[in-house]
Design an enzyme around this catalytic site. Structure first.
Site, PDB file in Angstrom:
ATOM      1  CG  MET A   1      38.059   9.500  -4.666  1.00 11.45           C
ATOM      2  SD  MET A   1      38.337   8.041  -4.789  1.00 11.45           S
ATOM      3  CE  MET A   1      39.035   7.504  -3.595  1.00 11.45           C
ATOM      4  CD1 TRP A 378      39.645   4.361   8.880  1.00 11.63           C
ATOM      5  CD2 TRP A 378      41.707   4.082   8.162  1.00 11.63           C
ATOM      6  NE1 TRP A 378      39.950   3.649   9.635  1.00 11.63           N
ATOM      7  CE2 TRP A 378      41.641   3.874   9.686  1.00 11.63           C
ATOM      8  CE3 TRP A 378      43.041   4.323   7.540  1.00 11.63           C
ATOM      9  CZ2 TRP A 378      42.432   3.168  10.307  1.00 11.63           C
ATOM     10  CZ3 TRP A 378      44.086   3.644   8.481  1.00 11.63           C
ATOM     11  CH2 TRP A 378      43.797   3.300   9.775  1.00 11.63           C
ATOM     12  CG  ASP A 379      38.287   5.815  -0.242  1.00 13.03           C
ATOM     13  OD1 ASP A 379      39.375   6.074  -0.893  1.00 13.03           O
ATOM     14  OD2 ASP A 379      37.303   6.369  -0.512  1.00 13.03           O
ATOM     15  CE1 TYR A 380      39.562   9.575   6.327  1.00  8.08           C
ATOM     16  CE2 TYR A 380      41.102   8.284   7.682  1.00  8.08           C
ATOM     17  CZ  TYR A 380      39.994   9.020   7.489  1.00  8.08           C
ATOM     18  OH  TYR A 380      39.252   9.095   8.646  1.00  8.08           O
TER      19      TYR A 380
END
Length: 702
Positions: A1, A378-380
């Site tokens: 990720m 945000w791909d958090y």
């Protein structure tokens, strides 16, 4: 990720610069708003849990789901008391213990004598590739598990190896013969194995102790821990094909790169997918299977059924933690797909996405959930197991957990109820700039008040003058062309895109937070990484896309109206455009939530040059802490393993490994001697150096 951080970072020009920009101790200076964080409470007795998620019991668990079954809130009443911190000299799981404290009660090695540590053995698996040939590069992050008087490791080539913990001599090995193919990740990965043993072992019967390992093609293997033979009663002769349950948006296999979490007789696991690739992807099912038979007991879905076919993921790809006494397992849930556009999922439609969610371990029913990023674009992902701890705050003992995040936020809540320990405030965040069609924007996001954020995201990070000068102002020009209005500035199609600090690189990565229960001190390593993100219309993407590295560069988000590009903010020499430090290790007093000490960790390194340690290094992998007052960690670019004083943060010892030790270390006792073990496998996200080394240290014997 995480995108490739520094493939060309800190080049040889930097080695000439021994001047140091003053290191700022970062603090959040954003004013609070008077609102409370969001908590989702679920009625576990409700017949229909389609909103927010779904738990489904199978026949194997039906007895615990009938009308007379206890509720999730009361299930722990019938359990025997189990200490949160076991007094064990083993390191029996990915984080040492189910509480994820990464704590050892051993005190033979202390802050006074750790400088005398010596290497006592090393082992090379041979399962390594640098990606230059037909085999993808390896990324090896396996915690060495010590239990049953044996060290167990899994490898990126799908092998499980049992070693003598005192000598490194091989006891047995098992080869799954998994294809050496990057099914979902751009590299071959393995984060280790899991262990189970029967509460009442039957003498002379096999598989009373089992080691489990997953593979990239979605196979879960169960082996007799003493012999390495497959357990015939588990699924199909010791192999469970998890992909048989991959029946929605089955774009790729459910890769089992993280070892399962073992709680009692439950083997609980999520899976890893292919980031940034698709709008519609497999939804993030979590499975519980029986330890002996592999029979499915229950499943959990974070995405409601009504939207499941339009999105995907919101999976659990990292380790989980568990409170055995209260019968709870804690899921760090990732973001839905696609990662950087959310027009396919209206606001509040996936409230369990990017959350910490507590389930009843016997039924899979939701007890409580806290969403840490609303409408995540945000791909958090929540990428680390929450660390469970009993802390004393204002004179009262609190059953707490601390959830580390990519954002550099540390959220502390009551682990039984999900309620705040210190206030978590909903604060206004920036909306869109009008360039992204069909997007939704959450008006507020949760911000912790204590501990303070580990990074100052209130304004653009300062440009590193040295990097700017030697690149002829390249960094300044980039900064001028990046949009930033503070934390949670949304993606844009304009200019060079949105500055993100941090983004997918972290913050805090999957190593998570270590905790010393005696002093109630938490230890966490944090990376300071600036990235920038741009969205492209489908037509513009087809013209602009030039490929991707290890989770960096261009990615299509197929099915969405926008592709994307994510890059680290480097100049043409590969130097970071932002000021050091690039990584720190931080100690927190959990009585108060205040910082006890913080210091740069490691040294950034490239082209054979080591940069000053006062600049620090990005890190992957977490710390371990011992009753001897010592913190052990690898994690840094320079491939060193280190020991720090728990009390002061002083570096007490270091040694050179063959590659970055991007796995959590383990600490164990064998035959009366305390050992510290590291896996030095490397990760091409940090730099192009991989390895296959297990290296173990102890004090000299008289």
């Amino acid at each position: 990720m995480k995108p490739r951080l520094m493939a060309h970072a800190l080049g040889s020009v930097t080695a000439l610069a021994l001047l140091m920009a003053p290191m700022t101790l970062l603090a959040q200076d954003q004013a609070p708003q008077a609102s409370q964080g969001t908590q989702t409470e679920i009625d576990p007795q409700a017949a229909d849990q389609q909103d927010p998620g779904t738990t489904k019991a199978t026949d194997a668990a039906s007895d615990s789901n009938d009308a007379d079954a206890p509720s999730a809130q009361t299930a722990s009443a019938d359990r025997e008391p189990i200490p949160l911190v076991p007094n064990s000299t083993d390191w029996s799981s990915f984080h040492g213990q189910l509480n994820a404290q990464k704590y050892s009660p051993l005190d033979q090695i202390t802050a006074d004598n750790v400088g005398d540590l010596e290497k006592v053995w090393e082992y090379h698996t041979g399962d390594v590739a640098d990606g230059s040939g037909d085999t993808p590069a390896t990324v090896w992050s396996a915690t060495p598990v010590f239990v049953n008087d044996t060290m167990y490791i899994g490898t990126p080539f799908g092998r499980l190896i049992a070693l003598d913990p005192g000598t490194g001599e091989e006891k047995w090995s098992f080869d799954s013969k998994a294809p050496l193919k990057a099914f979902t990740q751009p590299v071959l990965k393995n984060r280790g194995v899991a262990y189970w043993q029967a509460e009442n072992p039957v003498e002379d019967e096999s598989c009373q102790k089992i080691v489990y390992m997953g593979t990239g093609d979605a196979k879960l293997y169960a082996l007799d821990a003493d012999t390495g033979e497959r357990c015939a009663d588990f699924a199909d002769n010791g192999m469970l094909d998890v992909n048989q349950w991959n029946d929605i948006n089955a774009k790729y296999p459910l890769s089992l790169l993280q070892p399962p979490t073992v709680v009692g007789d439950h083997i609980i696991f999520g899976w890893a997918g292919k980031d940034w690739a698709y709008q519609e992807a497999p939804p993030g099912t979590v499975f519980s299977v029986n330890a002996r038979t592999g029979e499915r007991e229950w499943t959990f879905e974070a995405i409601p059924e009504s939207i499941r076919e339009k999105s995907g993921t919101a999976n659990v790809w990292t380790q989980m933690s568990a409170d055995e006494e209260h019968g709870l397992i804690y899921l760090p849930v990732s973001s839905p797909s696609p990662n950087y556009w959310g027009g396919n999922r209206p606001l509040d439609s996936i409230p369990l996405g990017t959350s910490t969610t507590a389930l009843d371990v016997d039924t899979g029913e939701v007890v409580w959930s806290r969403q840490w990023v609303h409408h995540d674009i945000w791909d958090y992902d929540i990428n680390a197991a929450p660390t469970l701890m009993d802390i004393t705050v204002d004179g009262k003992q609190v059953p707490a957990l601390i959830q580390a995040t990519k954002m550099g936020f540390l959220f502390v809540v009551n682990r039984l109820t999900g309620e705040d320990v210190w206030p978590i405030e909903e604060r206004p965040v920036p909306g869109g700039d009008g360039s992204v069609e069909g997007e939704y924007y959450a008006p507020t996001q949760p911000f912790p008040t204590k501990p303070a954020p580990l990074l100052d995201q209130s304004e653009k990070p300062k440009i590193w003058g040295l990097a700017d000068i030697v690149s002829g102002g390249q960094c300044s020009r980039l900064w001028d062309n990046l949009w930033y209005e503070g934390m949670y500035t949304p993606p844009t199609t304009k200019g060079e895109g949105t500055l993100t600090y941090p983004d997918s690189a972290g913050g805090v990565q999957w190593g998570g937070v270590a905790f010393d229960p005696e002093s109630q001190t938490a230890i966490v390593n944090v990376s300071h990484i600036v990235q920038y993100l741009k969205l492209y219309s489908r037509e513009d993407y087809e013209q602009a896309a030039t490929g991707a590295g290890n989770e960096s560069g261009f990615a299509p988000q197929e099915g969405a109206p926008y592709g994307m590009r994510l890059e680290v903010a480097l100049n043409w020499l590969g130097m970071p455009c932002w000021e050091p430090p690039f990584g720190e290790i931080v100690a927190l007093d959990m009585h108060t939530g205040d910082v006890k000490w913080r210091r740069p960790i490691g040294a950034s390194q490239q082209y054979g040059f080591f940069m000053p340690e006062r600049w620090g290094s990005p890190t992957i992998g977490g710390p371990a802490v011992t009753a001897g007052g010592v913190v052990f960690i690898g994690a840094s670019m320079d491939s060193k393993v280190r020991a720090y004083s728990l009390e002061t943060g002083e570096e007490l010892w270091e040694d050179q490994a063959e590659a970055p030790a991007v796995a959590n270390p383990s600490v164990y006792e064998y035959n009366g001697r305390e050992y510290v073990a590291f896996v030095a496998g490397g990760n091409t996200i940090l730099k192009d150096q991989v390895g296959d080394q297990v290296v173990v240290y102890a004090l000299p014997q008289d």
